[in-house]
Design a protein around this motif. Sequence first.
Motif, PDB file in Angstrom:
ATOM      1  N   LEU A   1       0.747   6.529  -1.094  1.00 54.69           N
ATOM      2  CA  LEU A   1      -0.267   5.472  -1.066  1.00 54.69           C
ATOM      3  C   LEU A   1      -0.450   4.981  -2.494  1.00 54.69           C
ATOM      4  O   LEU A   1      -0.542   5.780  -3.431  1.00 54.69           O
ATOM      5  N   THR A   2      -0.513   3.691  -2.662  1.00 59.21           N
ATOM      6  CA  THR A   2      -0.518   3.125  -4.006  1.00 59.21           C
ATOM      7  C   THR A   2      -1.743   3.552  -4.821  1.00 59.21           C
ATOM      8  O   THR A   2      -2.854   3.653  -4.291  1.00 59.21           O
ATOM      9  N   VAL A   3      -1.518   3.794  -6.091  1.00 61.92           N
ATOM     10  CA  VAL A   3      -2.635   3.960  -7.026  1.00 61.92           C
ATOM     11  C   VAL A   3      -2.800   2.716  -7.889  1.00 61.92           C
ATOM     12  O   VAL A   3      -3.774   2.579  -8.621  1.00 61.92           O
ATOM     13  N   SER A   4      -1.834   1.807  -7.803  1.00 65.95           N
ATOM     14  CA  SER A   4      -1.909   0.565  -8.573  1.00 65.95           C
ATOM     15  C   SER A   4      -0.829  -0.386  -8.090  1.00 65.95           C
ATOM     16  O   SER A   4       0.292   0.032  -7.797  1.00 65.95           O
ATOM     17  N   GLY A   5      -1.168  -1.670  -8.046  1.00 67.79           N
ATOM     18  CA  GLY A   5      -0.182  -2.692  -7.720  1.00 67.79           C
ATOM     19  C   GLY A   5       0.410  -3.350  -8.947  1.00 67.79           C
ATOM     20  O   GLY A   5       1.126  -4.346  -8.841  1.00 67.79           O
ATOM     21  N   GLN A   6       0.129  -2.767 -10.122  1.00 68.41           N
ATOM     22  CA  GLN A   6       0.493  -3.432 -11.377  1.00 68.41           C
ATOM     23  C   GLN A   6       1.984  -3.724 -11.504  1.00 68.41           C
ATOM     24  O   GLN A   6       2.380  -4.844 -11.850  1.00 68.41           O
ATOM     25  N   LEU A   7       2.828  -2.735 -11.257  1.00 64.64           N
ATOM     26  CA  LEU A   7       4.256  -2.944 -11.467  1.00 64.64           C
ATOM     27  C   LEU A   7       4.802  -4.010 -10.526  1.00 64.64           C
ATOM     28  O   LEU A   7       5.653  -4.813 -10.913  1.00 64.64           O
ATOM     29  N   HIS A   8       4.305  -4.039  -9.308  1.00 62.62           N
ATOM     30  CA  HIS A   8       4.717  -5.080  -8.370  1.00 62.62           C
ATOM     31  C   HIS A   8       4.239  -6.457  -8.838  1.00 62.62           C
ATOM     32  O   HIS A   8       4.933  -7.464  -8.677  1.00 62.62           O
TER      33      HIS A   8
ATOM     34  N   ILE B   1       0.849  -1.202   0.000  1.00 69.35           N
ATOM     35  CA  ILE B   1       0.000   0.000   0.000  1.00 69.35           C
ATOM     36  C   ILE B   1       0.880   1.246   0.000  1.00 69.35           C
ATOM     37  O   ILE B   1       0.546   2.253  -0.605  1.00 69.35           O
ATOM     38  N   ILE B   2       2.019   1.168   0.675  1.00 69.65           N
ATOM     39  CA  ILE B   2       3.003   2.254   0.631  1.00 69.65           C
ATOM     40  C   ILE B   2       4.024   1.928  -0.448  1.00 69.65           C
ATOM     41  O   ILE B   2       4.602   0.841  -0.444  1.00 69.65           O
ATOM     42  N   THR B   3       4.234   2.845  -1.375  1.00 72.90           N
ATOM     43  CA  THR B   3       5.117   2.574  -2.503  1.00 72.90           C
ATOM     44  C   THR B   3       5.970   3.785  -2.832  1.00 72.90           C
ATOM     45  O   THR B   3       5.555   4.929  -2.585  1.00 72.90           O
ATOM     46  N   SER B   4       7.138   3.538  -3.401  1.00 74.16           N
ATOM     47  CA  SER B   4       7.996   4.630  -3.850  1.00 74.16           C
ATOM     48  C   SER B   4       7.765   4.944  -5.323  1.00 74.16           C
ATOM     49  O   SER B   4       8.385   5.851  -5.871  1.00 74.16           O
ATOM     50  N   ASN B   5       6.897   4.187  -5.985  1.00 75.67           N
ATOM     51  CA  ASN B   5       6.554   4.479  -7.379  1.00 75.67           C
ATOM     52  C   ASN B   5       5.563   5.630  -7.407  1.00 75.67           C
ATOM     53  O   ASN B   5       4.495   5.540  -6.798  1.00 75.67           O
ATOM     54  N   ASP B   6       5.910   6.691  -8.117  1.00 77.21           N
ATOM     55  CA  ASP B   6       5.067   7.888  -8.068  1.00 77.21           C
ATOM     56  C   ASP B   6       3.889   7.786  -9.022  1.00 77.21           C
ATOM     57  O   ASP B   6       3.811   8.468 -10.027  1.00 77.21           O
ATOM     58  N   CYS B   7       2.997   6.904  -8.701  1.00 79.39           N
ATOM     59  CA  CYS B   7       1.694   6.769  -9.366  1.00 79.39           C
ATOM     60  C   CYS B   7       1.741   5.987 -10.660  1.00 79.39           C
ATOM     61  O   CYS B   7       0.703   5.614 -11.177  1.00 79.39           O
ATOM     62  N   GLU B   8       2.910   5.764 -11.227  1.00 76.64           N
ATOM     63  CA  GLU B   8       2.991   5.040 -12.490  1.00 76.64           C
ATOM     64  C   GLU B   8       2.097   5.669 -13.552  1.00 76.64           C
ATOM     65  O   GLU B   8       1.581   5.008 -14.442  1.00 76.64           O
ATOM     66  N   GLY B   9       1.898   6.971 -13.453  1.00 81.07           N
ATOM     67  CA  GLY B   9       1.083   7.673 -14.441  1.00 81.07           C
ATOM     68  C   GLY B   9      -0.401   7.430 -14.307  1.00 81.07           C
ATOM     69  O   GLY B   9      -1.174   7.776 -15.188  1.00 81.07           O
TER      70      GLY B   9
ATOM     71  N   GLY C   1      -2.544   8.551 -11.884  1.00 83.63           N
ATOM     72  CA  GLY C   1      -3.365   9.557 -11.221  1.00 83.63           C
ATOM     73  C   GLY C   1      -2.608  10.258 -10.118  1.00 83.63           C
ATOM     74  O   GLY C   1      -1.457   9.942  -9.835  1.00 83.63           O
ATOM     75  N   GLU C   2      -3.251  11.220  -9.495  1.00 82.16           N
ATOM     76  CA  GLU C   2      -2.618  11.955  -8.407  1.00 82.16           C
ATOM     77  C   GLU C   2      -2.515  11.073  -7.166  1.00 82.16           C
ATOM     78  O   GLU C   2      -3.433  10.327  -6.847  1.00 82.16           O
ATOM     79  N   ALA C   3      -1.376  11.216  -6.454  1.00 85.76           N
ATOM     80  CA  ALA C   3      -1.118  10.333  -5.309  1.00 85.76           C
ATOM     81  C   ALA C   3      -1.175  11.085  -3.991  1.00 85.76           C
ATOM     82  O   ALA C   3      -0.977  12.298  -3.932  1.00 85.76           O
TER      83      ALA C   3
ATOM     84  N   ASN D   1      -9.629  15.860  -7.000  1.00 81.52           N
ATOM     85  CA  ASN D   1     -10.646  16.802  -6.527  1.00 81.52           C
ATOM     86  C   ASN D   1     -11.904  16.586  -7.357  1.00 81.52           C
ATOM     87  O   ASN D   1     -12.195  17.315  -8.297  1.00 81.52           O
ATOM     88  N   SER D   2     -12.620  15.523  -7.029  1.00 82.29           N
ATOM     89  CA  SER D   2     -13.759  15.120  -7.854  1.00 82.29           C
ATOM     90  C   SER D   2     -14.952  14.744  -6.988  1.00 82.29           C
ATOM     91  O   SER D   2     -14.802  14.063  -5.972  1.00 82.29           O
ATOM     92  N   LYS D   3     -16.121  15.193  -7.419  1.00 83.51           N
ATOM     93  CA  LYS D   3     -17.374  14.783  -6.791  1.00 83.51           C
ATOM     94  C   LYS D   3     -18.149  13.843  -7.711  1.00 83.51           C
ATOM     95  O   LYS D   3     -19.341  13.618  -7.539  1.00 83.51           O
ATOM     96  N   SER D   4     -17.447  13.315  -8.690  1.00 77.18           N
ATOM     97  CA  SER D   4     -18.063  12.433  -9.676  1.00 77.18           C
ATOM     98  C   SER D   4     -18.689  11.215  -9.007  1.00 77.18           C
ATOM     99  O   SER D   4     -18.155  10.675  -8.037  1.00 77.18           O
ATOM    100  N   PRO D   5     -19.818  10.732  -9.526  1.00 73.52           N
ATOM    101  CA  PRO D   5     -20.454   9.530  -8.948  1.00 73.52           C
ATOM    102  C   PRO D   5     -19.694   8.244  -9.233  1.00 73.52           C
ATOM    103  O   PRO D   5     -20.085   7.194  -8.745  1.00 73.52           O
TER     104      PRO D   5
END
Length: 481
Positions: A226-233, A182-190, A192-194, A255-259
Amino acid sequence: MFKNSKMYKALLSSIKVSRSTNLRSIYHLTRVKDVAAGVHSEGDKIQVKGWVKSVRKMKDNVFLDVNDGTCTHNLQLVVSKPQLQDTAYGSSVDVTGTLGRTPKNQLELKVDSLQELGACPLAEGYPFYPKKSYPPDYIRNHLHLRPQVSSVGSTLRVRHQATKCFNDYLDREGFIQIHTPIITSNDCEGAGEAFQVRPANDGLLKQMAKKGVPHDQAYFDRQTFLTVSGQLHLEAMAHGLGKVYTFGPTFRAENSKSPIHLAEFHMLELEEAFMDSLDALADRIESMVKCVTKSLLETSSEDLTSVRKLTTDSSLEQSFTWVDKQFPRITFDDAMQVLQQHKTKLKSPVCPAEGINKEQELFLVDHFASPLFVTSWPKAIKSFYMKENAANPELVDALDFLVPHAGELVGGSVREGDHDKLAAKLPDREALGWYLELRKFGSVPTAGFGLGLERYLAWVLNVHNVKDVIPFPRWAHNCAM
């Protein structure tokens, strides 16, 4: 004298306790779910613990409906007025009695004893009243109490069962579950915002500080998120285990209120080694979604119906005909042509350089009257790890799987396996050197995808906001509890 002794009183007390215990033991502690399923018969003596859902007072008796959270059904209790006391809607109770039949031949419990475990004083701020429906945004304001709302209980049982069905499918198919960090040094892997991770204790950071390391990075000696994806791992795990997946929380600082967006949500991510074809990846996704949904329809039809009846008149049979049909597969260029042909029906402009937005995704689903795959995307708008298309280097072997209601449910791709091509696209050689090295030592082709659990649930439940299919939703400006 013996009768007045402490020993005699203790013996008498133990006899009373024993007698009470023996009387209690003739009642079988059970669940409302088991009664509804026919596990018990008329004449059985049972004990049930749950919450009162309705109270109906007659001349001699009072009828209570009780639910223990195990199913959509309530169990009707027949209680004599002297037994009832002031037990009201919302109270928790422990009851014993004998099963009988109603005039309509349904099982009901003729109560021998009723113990109120927790009263529910409605006049003191309880937000839900009997025989009254509430809009989802009102219910959402009472997260700690909303499991007591019948539709929410059904939703959470479906969520549990869907999670089990996904795990069961992947286990049958030979996938190994990996707990990616859940904690990662990969900066979002593109992706989204982390959210950045750092200790709240400044004193600890000062104590751990190293020369040349910024104060907020003192704990790990680098930025962490905080991870946005576990894909690379997962890709690393697939280069040794073959078929792997992870199923856990992921985080997006949007910053989204999207459903269809949350700051914290659960994603099923899968990586399969020795897979080098986009068609094979689409086959895997289609197989999984159909198999899981069929299992869910078999195990949770009553809960699905209970939730869906609030938003649609369509039966499960009418709504899930797609489980036996082939999903259409169109290219990104095909999708652009369809959207251009119908641009007067769209509020948003069709712009290939910006991809396909949600309105356009839902239009494509309606146009084809089916969930569908959009494949072969422009390289310029997709991530660095996606494989360059062999026939057209301006494209990548990537796909989105679009469904009614939620739009994009799955995003996936064949991964770039060429060391030099990946090196040229790598956004941070220092942070992702290990990822590039996977292409150096025993590399194999891999492909994979991510599926949002909340979007899947919103789709099958016909719920219009993903905040209503997760127990404790978090989104911008909202982190209650």
